[in-house]
Design a protein around this motif. Structure first.
Motif, PDB file in Angstrom:
ATOM      1  N   ALA A   1      -5.992   6.142  -9.596  1.00  0.00           N
ATOM      2  CA  ALA A   1      -6.032   4.697  -9.319  1.00  0.00           C
ATOM      3  C   ALA A   1      -5.812   4.392  -7.836  1.00  0.00           C
ATOM      4  N   GLU A   2      -5.543   5.411  -7.049  1.00  0.00           N
ATOM      5  CA  GLU A   2      -5.396   5.261  -5.594  1.00  0.00           C
ATOM      6  C   GLU A   2      -4.412   4.148  -5.228  1.00  0.00           C
ATOM      7  N   GLY A   3      -3.336   4.061  -5.991  1.00  0.00           N
ATOM      8  CA  GLY A   3      -2.292   3.085  -5.678  1.00  0.00           C
ATOM      9  C   GLY A   3      -2.677   1.646  -5.968  1.00  0.00           C
TER      10      GLY A   3
ATOM     11  N   SER B   1      -0.562  16.839   2.902  1.00  0.00           N
ATOM     12  CA  SER B   1      -0.723  15.853   1.828  1.00  0.00           C
ATOM     13  C   SER B   1       0.468  15.953   0.875  1.00  0.00           C
ATOM     14  N   THR B   2       0.624  14.931   0.030  1.00  0.00           N
ATOM     15  CA  THR B   2       1.769  14.893  -0.897  1.00  0.00           C
ATOM     16  C   THR B   2       1.289  14.946  -2.346  1.00  0.00           C
ATOM     17  N   LEU B   3       2.240  15.260  -3.210  1.00  0.00           N
ATOM     18  CA  LEU B   3       1.943  15.264  -4.642  1.00  0.00           C
ATOM     19  C   LEU B   3       1.450  13.885  -5.102  1.00  0.00           C
ATOM     20  N   GLY B   4       2.101  12.817  -4.623  1.00  0.00           N
ATOM     21  CA  GLY B   4       1.701  11.453  -5.027  1.00  0.00           C
ATOM     22  C   GLY B   4       0.253  11.172  -4.651  1.00  0.00           C
ATOM     23  N   GLY B   5      -0.133  11.588  -3.438  1.00  0.00           N
ATOM     24  CA  GLY B   5      -1.521  11.401  -2.991  1.00  0.00           C
ATOM     25  C   GLY B   5      -2.487  12.189  -3.856  1.00  0.00           C
ATOM     26  N   TRP B   6      -2.090  13.410  -4.242  1.00  0.00           N
ATOM     27  CA  TRP B   6      -2.970  14.232  -5.110  1.00  0.00           C
ATOM     28  C   TRP B   6      -3.219  13.515  -6.442  1.00  0.00           C
TER      29      TRP B   6
ATOM     30  N   ALA C   1      -6.910  14.920  -7.172  1.00  0.00           N
ATOM     31  CA  ALA C   1      -7.326  15.961  -6.231  1.00  0.00           C
ATOM     32  C   ALA C   1      -7.667  17.277  -6.928  1.00  0.00           C
ATOM     33  N   ALA C   2      -8.361  18.127  -6.183  1.00  0.00           N
ATOM     34  CA  ALA C   2      -8.679  19.484  -6.668  1.00  0.00           C
ATOM     35  C   ALA C   2      -8.265  20.490  -5.606  1.00  0.00           C
ATOM     36  N   GLY C   3      -7.606  21.557  -6.038  1.00  0.00           N
ATOM     37  CA  GLY C   3      -7.237  22.616  -5.102  1.00  0.00           C
ATOM     38  C   GLY C   3      -8.307  23.685  -5.051  1.00  0.00           C
TER      39      GLY C   3
ATOM     40  N   PRO D   1      -4.928  22.556  -2.266  1.00  0.00           N
ATOM     41  CA  PRO D   1      -6.029  21.896  -1.561  1.00  0.00           C
ATOM     42  C   PRO D   1      -6.066  22.354  -0.110  1.00  0.00           C
ATOM     43  N   GLN D   2      -7.209  22.142   0.527  1.00  0.00           N
ATOM     44  CA  GLN D   2      -7.282  22.543   1.937  1.00  0.00           C
ATOM     45  C   GLN D   2      -6.283  21.727   2.762  1.00  0.00           C
ATOM     46  N   SER D   3      -5.914  20.554   2.264  1.00  0.00           N
ATOM     47  CA  SER D   3      -4.951  19.693   2.955  1.00  0.00           C
ATOM     48  C   SER D   3      -3.512  19.994   2.519  1.00  0.00           C
ATOM     49  N   LEU D   4      -3.260  21.196   2.018  1.00  0.00           N
ATOM     50  CA  LEU D   4      -1.934  21.539   1.476  1.00  0.00           C
ATOM     51  C   LEU D   4      -0.794  21.186   2.443  1.00  0.00           C
TER      52      LEU D   4
ATOM     53  N   ILE E   1       2.790   2.616  -8.481  1.00  0.00           N
ATOM     54  CA  ILE E   1       3.248   3.683  -7.587  1.00  0.00           C
ATOM     55  C   ILE E   1       3.925   4.775  -8.420  1.00  0.00           C
ATOM     56  N   ILE E   2       3.461   5.995  -8.256  1.00  0.00           N
ATOM     57  CA  ILE E   2       4.024   7.133  -8.988  1.00  0.00           C
ATOM     58  C   ILE E   2       5.331   7.531  -8.306  1.00  0.00           C
ATOM     59  N   THR E   3       6.396   7.675  -9.104  1.00  0.00           N
ATOM     60  CA  THR E   3       7.701   7.940  -8.504  1.00  0.00           C
ATOM     61  C   THR E   3       8.308   9.285  -8.934  1.00  0.00           C
TER      62      THR E   3
ATOM     63  N   THR F   1       0.846  -1.204   0.000  1.00  0.00           N
ATOM     64  CA  THR F   1       0.000   0.000   0.000  1.00  0.00           C
ATOM     65  C   THR F   1       0.873   1.243   0.000  1.00  0.00           C
ATOM     66  N   PRO F   2       0.820   2.042  -1.070  1.00  0.00           N
ATOM     67  CA  PRO F   2       1.573   3.307  -1.064  1.00  0.00           C
ATOM     68  C   PRO F   2       0.960   4.262  -0.050  1.00  0.00           C
ATOM     69  N   PHE F   3       1.788   5.109   0.524  1.00  0.00           N
ATOM     70  CA  PHE F   3       1.312   6.033   1.564  1.00  0.00           C
ATOM     71  C   PHE F   3       1.978   7.391   1.377  1.00  0.00           C
ATOM     72  N   GLY F   4       1.146   8.439   1.302  1.00  0.00           N
ATOM     73  CA  GLY F   4       1.684   9.803   1.205  1.00  0.00           C
ATOM     74  C   GLY F   4       1.745  10.399   2.598  1.00  0.00           C
ATOM     75  N   GLU F   5       0.674  11.136   2.965  1.00  0.00           N
ATOM     76  CA  GLU F   5       0.615  11.653   4.339  1.00  0.00           C
ATOM     77  C   GLU F   5      -0.652  11.196   5.053  1.00  0.00           C
ATOM     78  N   GLY F   6      -1.396  10.275   4.423  1.00  0.00           N
ATOM     79  CA  GLY F   6      -2.575   9.730   5.097  1.00  0.00           C
ATOM     80  C   GLY F   6      -3.682  10.747   5.314  1.00  0.00           C
ATOM     81  N   SER F   7      -3.767  11.757   4.431  1.00  0.00           N
ATOM     82  CA  SER F   7      -4.835  12.749   4.585  1.00  0.00           C
ATOM     83  C   SER F   7      -6.077  12.379   3.771  1.00  0.00           C
ATOM     84  N   GLY F   8      -6.029  11.261   3.065  1.00  0.00           N
ATOM     85  CA  GLY F   8      -7.197  10.796   2.316  1.00  0.00           C
ATOM     86  C   GLY F   8      -8.362  10.572   3.278  1.00  0.00           C
ATOM     87  N   VAL F   9      -9.583  10.785   2.803  1.00  0.00           N
ATOM     88  CA  VAL F   9     -10.722  10.779   3.719  1.00  0.00           C
ATOM     89  C   VAL F   9     -11.678   9.606   3.484  1.00  0.00           C
TER      90      VAL F   9
HETATM   91  C1  LIG Z   1      -8.408  18.616   6.214  1.00  0.00           C
HETATM   92  C2  LIG Z   1      -8.442  18.006   4.853  1.00  0.00           C
HETATM   93  C3  LIG Z   1      -8.674  18.800   3.752  1.00  0.00           C
HETATM   94  C4  LIG Z   1      -8.689  18.239   2.473  1.00  0.00           C
HETATM   95  N1  LIG Z   1      -8.855  19.053   1.400  1.00  0.00           N
HETATM   96  C5  LIG Z   1      -8.808  18.544   0.157  1.00  0.00           C
HETATM   97  C6  LIG Z   1      -8.934  19.390  -0.980  1.00  0.00           C
HETATM   98  O1  LIG Z   1      -9.065  20.612  -0.868  1.00  0.00           O
HETATM   99  N2  LIG Z   1      -8.889  18.814  -2.198  1.00  0.00           N
HETATM  100  C7  LIG Z   1      -8.716  17.471  -2.360  1.00  0.00           C
HETATM  101  O2  LIG Z   1      -8.670  17.017  -3.491  1.00  0.00           O
HETATM  102  N3  LIG Z   1      -8.596  16.644  -1.299  1.00  0.00           N
HETATM  103  C8  LIG Z   1      -8.623  17.137  -0.060  1.00  0.00           C
HETATM  104  N4  LIG Z   1      -8.480  16.314   1.024  1.00  0.00           N
HETATM  105  C9  LIG Z   1      -8.280  14.873   0.815  1.00  0.00           C
HETATM  106  C10 LIG Z   1      -6.778  14.469   0.742  1.00  0.00           C
HETATM  107  O3  LIG Z   1      -5.949  15.449   1.256  1.00  0.00           O
HETATM  108  C11 LIG Z   1      -6.401  14.188  -0.660  1.00  0.00           C
HETATM  109  O4  LIG Z   1      -7.094  13.024  -1.069  1.00  0.00           O
HETATM  110  C12 LIG Z   1      -4.910  13.989  -0.937  1.00  0.00           C
HETATM  111  O5  LIG Z   1      -4.785  13.868  -2.306  1.00  0.00           O
HETATM  112  C13 LIG Z   1      -4.293  12.781  -0.254  1.00  0.00           C
HETATM  113  O6  LIG Z   1      -2.872  12.953  -0.249  1.00  0.00           O
HETATM  114  P1  LIG Z   1      -1.928  12.135   0.719  1.00  0.00           P
HETATM  115  O7  LIG Z   1      -0.540  12.408   0.292  1.00  0.00           O
HETATM  116  O8  LIG Z   1      -2.245  12.404   2.146  1.00  0.00           O
HETATM  117  O9  LIG Z   1      -2.311  10.648   0.332  1.00  0.00           O
HETATM  118  P2  LIG Z   1      -2.691   9.415   1.244  1.00  0.00           P
HETATM  119  O10 LIG Z   1      -3.907   9.682   2.028  1.00  0.00           O
HETATM  120  O11 LIG Z   1      -1.491   8.934   1.964  1.00  0.00           O
HETATM  121  O12 LIG Z   1      -3.044   8.354   0.108  1.00  0.00           O
HETATM  122  C14 LIG Z   1      -4.172   8.526  -0.715  1.00  0.00           C
HETATM  123  C15 LIG Z   1      -4.169   7.435  -1.794  1.00  0.00           C
HETATM  124  O13 LIG Z   1      -3.091   7.668  -2.684  1.00  0.00           O
HETATM  125  C16 LIG Z   1      -2.241   6.532  -2.763  1.00  0.00           C
HETATM  126  N5  LIG Z   1      -0.888   7.055  -2.976  1.00  0.00           N
HETATM  127  C17 LIG Z   1      -0.192   7.926  -2.200  1.00  0.00           C
HETATM  128  N6  LIG Z   1       0.993   8.204  -2.772  1.00  0.00           N
HETATM  129  C18 LIG Z   1       1.050   7.512  -3.935  1.00  0.00           C
HETATM  130  C19 LIG Z   1       2.016   7.381  -4.977  1.00  0.00           C
HETATM  131  N7  LIG Z   1       3.182   8.032  -4.953  1.00  0.00           N
HETATM  132  N8  LIG Z   1       1.725   6.557  -6.010  1.00  0.00           N
HETATM  133  C20 LIG Z   1       0.539   5.893  -6.078  1.00  0.00           C
HETATM  134  N9  LIG Z   1      -0.393   5.965  -5.122  1.00  0.00           N
HETATM  135  C21 LIG Z   1      -0.144   6.775  -4.069  1.00  0.00           C
HETATM  136  C22 LIG Z   1      -2.480   5.798  -1.458  1.00  0.00           C
HETATM  137  O14 LIG Z   1      -2.203   4.410  -1.568  1.00  0.00           O
HETATM  138  C23 LIG Z   1      -3.957   6.038  -1.234  1.00  0.00           C
HETATM  139  O15 LIG Z   1      -4.701   5.125  -1.984  1.00  0.00           O
HETATM  140  C24 LIG Z   1      -8.494  16.843   2.316  1.00  0.00           C
HETATM  141  C25 LIG Z   1      -8.248  16.057   3.437  1.00  0.00           C
HETATM  142  C26 LIG Z   1      -8.223  16.615   4.698  1.00  0.00           C
HETATM  143  C27 LIG Z   1      -7.955  15.742   5.877  1.00  0.00           C
END
Ligand SMILES: Cc1cc2nc3c(=O)[nH]c(=O)nc-3n(C[C@H](O)[C@H](O)[C@H](O)COP(=O)(O)OP(=O)(O)OC[C@H]3O[C@@H](n4cnc5c(N)ncnc54)[C@H](O)[C@@H]3O)c2cc1C
Length: 492
Positions: free
Chosen positions: A233-235, A174-179, A184-186, A168-171, A239-241, A103-111
């Motif tokens: 594809a949510e990982g 969160s990480t670029l990979g997660g976006w 994601a949308a900002g 994004p509000q999670s700026l 995995i995006i590198t 399971t790839p992990f960015g910063e776990g801000s996914g909801v």
């Molecule tokens: C307070 C708050 C505000 C938010 N605001 C927004 C917003 O404005 N807009 C928005 O779009 N979302 C928002 N989100 C949701 C969240 O931040 C996004 O979904 C963000 O894209 C997740 O990034 P992350 O790095 O934390 O990913 P994670 O939560 O760690 O992972 C999300 C998914 O991406 C996969 N993943 C992570 N890195 C990679 C990689 N390198 N390659 C392949 N797969 C990968 C993971 O396996 C998982 O399936 C918000 C969340 C919170 C808690």
């Protein structure tokens, strides 16, 4: 580290694991640990309980509720911090041989639970791949590793005189990979686009270890874009590198406008016309009466109204012109200007989020749901989703704002809150979501505009995608025959 029995309870600890897995034998564990250490080095692997617990959930409110109830969503066996695409390729080859989930992990801000390792295995934390590799002024691009934190990326660009336009509000968390993995949308997406629009090319590792690189070119016509399979594809497909992204010169000027409207419909119409005239405010946010009351209660003129905020930015002369056109359109459609105040207030408070962490411990169930719809169905979707949520016993509040706009349609961001009259908070939560998703599908909307599917939205993916889901499952099977990549997500 303490050992585990097969029920998922840890000896010496008293927590229950929601998605328990049969643990690996001691020999298997030792062998895999040695192999992972050979690949990424000793300092980049952990099997400590504390680390495993740290990667047991993301920001899905239900996962937070489980934790408060003393339950751990899921436990990975190992956490690794790769530093190169080659590391990841070798991890993937090993995971296929050992049949271990990855399971790839960015910063776990996914909801939605997308990063929860429901089948244990290996968490691949991308945070050590966080370098800026190249900034190109002529081509207006930046090439970055995906583990970079959003705020660090934007700050780097701002210091050099640019912006990514993806805020994004999670700026900050969160990480670029997660976006990219969630599409994601900002908050500034109406001008700069979603991350899908900002991406030029990428490097990624597919589930069996193949590394692909797409070419950084403005557009091409060389068959289907395989790299695009990784977007959203949510990982589950790789995995995006690395990624090359569009950037913009830092805006010369910003104009803030705020309007009140008596009816949501008039305000929506104003935005539709503004976009139709080719003007793309960086920020356009429209709050229904309930949300206006919640966010702008300090401004008397907003009472009982819908607030519309517009922020126009970019080249000075263009912004001035755009500002005068948007003002004219809003006033022609019944909007009354209330100055910069509400827009400035939004800018100042836009990263404040406290509701979920504040309400969940008090047993109030609270969440947000973002969907998208074409203009002609927008009011119908808004009304039917609000009534669907309100029809559930125990729902105290159901409201929405619209925050991402296109010449063709709009993204509504709903909020609901309440307490169950009968049954558990989790059942209540699922019932409200089910009502909302069904109303959205019925009104012709898409069940997600930018958060994705994860675990939570999986039950409605079949209805959303129809026969495309079957095609996606065939692709998944071909690319990942052992189902090692982030299993249990996206209805795959
Ligand atoms: C307070 C708050 C505000 C938010 N605001 C927004 C917003 O404005 N807009 C928005 O779009 N979302 C928002 N989100 C949701 C969240 O931040 C996004 O979904 C963000 O894209 C997740 O990034 P992350 O790095 O934390 O990913 P994670 O939560 O760690 O992972 C999300 C998914 O991406 C996969 N993943 C992570 N890195 C990679 C990689 N390198 N390659 C392949 N797969 C990968 C993971 O396996 C998982 O399936 C918000 C969340 C919170 C808690």
């Amino acid at each position: 580290m303490s050992s585990e029995n097969t029920t998922g309870h840890t000896h010496g600890s008293d927590y229950e694991i929601v998605y328990p897995q049969t643990p690996l034998s001691a020999e298997q564990k030792e062998q895999i640990l040695v192999n992972l250490q050979k690949i990424v080095g000793k300092r980049n692997v952990s099997h400590r309980e504390l680390d495993r617990l740290s990667y047991s959930r993301d920001y899905w409110p239900i996962a937070l509720r489980w934790m408060l109830e003393g339950k751990v969503p899921a436990l990975p066996e190992f956490v690794v911090w790769p530093e190169t695409a080659d590391h990841i390729s070798r991890i993937m080859r090993m995971a296929n041989e050992e049949n271990l989930a990855v399971t790839p992990f960015g910063e776990g801000s996914g909801v939605l639970g997308a990063a929860i390792p429901v089948q244990g295995g290996i968490i691949v934390d991308m945070k050590r791949m966080n370098a800026v590799l190249a900034l190109d002024d002529t081509n207006l691009t930046i090439t970055v590793q995906p583990g970079i934190n959003g705020m660090n990326l934007e700050r780097f660009l701002n210091q050099k005189g640019y912006t990514l336009g993806h805020i994004p509000q999670s700026l900050y968390c969160s990480t670029l990979g997660g976006w990219l993995a969630c599409r994601a949308a900002g908050q500034f997406s109406t001008k700069y686009g979603k991350i899908d629009d900002i991406l030029i090319s990428l490097e990624a590792v597919f589930p069996q270890g193949t590394i692909i690189r797409s070419k950084p070119v403005p557009k091409s016509s060389t068959g289907p874009r395989i790299d695009m399979l990784l977007l959203g594809a949510e990982g589950t497909l790789g995995i995006i590198t690395e990624a090359t992204l569009k950037i913009w010169p830092y805006p010369e000027k910003r104009v803030l406008q705020s309007y009140v409207f008596s009816h949501l419909e008039e305000a929506l119409e104003s935005i539709r016309i503004i976009l139709r005239r080719g003007i793309f405010p960086a920020v356009a946010r429209l709050y229904d009466q309930v949300e206006t009351e919640r966010h702008f209660y300090r401004t008397k003129k907003t009472r009982g109204k819908c607030v519309l905020i517009l922020i126009l930015e970019g080249d000075r002369e263009l912004v001035d012109l755009e500002g005068s056109v948007s003002h004219a359109v809003c006033t022609e459609h019944g909007g009354i200007s209330v100055g910069e105040g509400p827009a400035a207030h939004w800018l100042e408070t836009r990263f404040n989020v406290k509701e979920i962490s504040e309400f969940t411990p008090r047993d109030v169930v609270f969440d947000t749901i973002e969907v998208s719809v074409m203009w002609d169905k927008s009011m119908e979707l808004y009304q039917s989703m609000i009534s669907a949520m309100k029809s559930i016993d125990g729902v105290i509040i159901a409201s929405a704002h619209a925050s991402h706009f296109y010449p063709q349609g709009v993204c509504f961001y709903f909020t609901f809150g309440g307490t169950p009259m009968t049954g558990s908070p989790t059942d209540f939560y699922q019932t409200v979501w089910d009502a909302a998703m069904k109303a959205c599908l019925h009104a012709g909307g898409s069940i997600s505009h930018h958060h994705g599917i994860g675990i939570l939205r999986s039950p409605w993916v079949q209805q959303e995608l129809g026969s495309s889901l079957e095609v996606l499952r065939t692709i998944k099977k071909a690319l990942d025959p052992e189902y090692v990549m982030n299993p249990g997500k996206m209805g795959l």
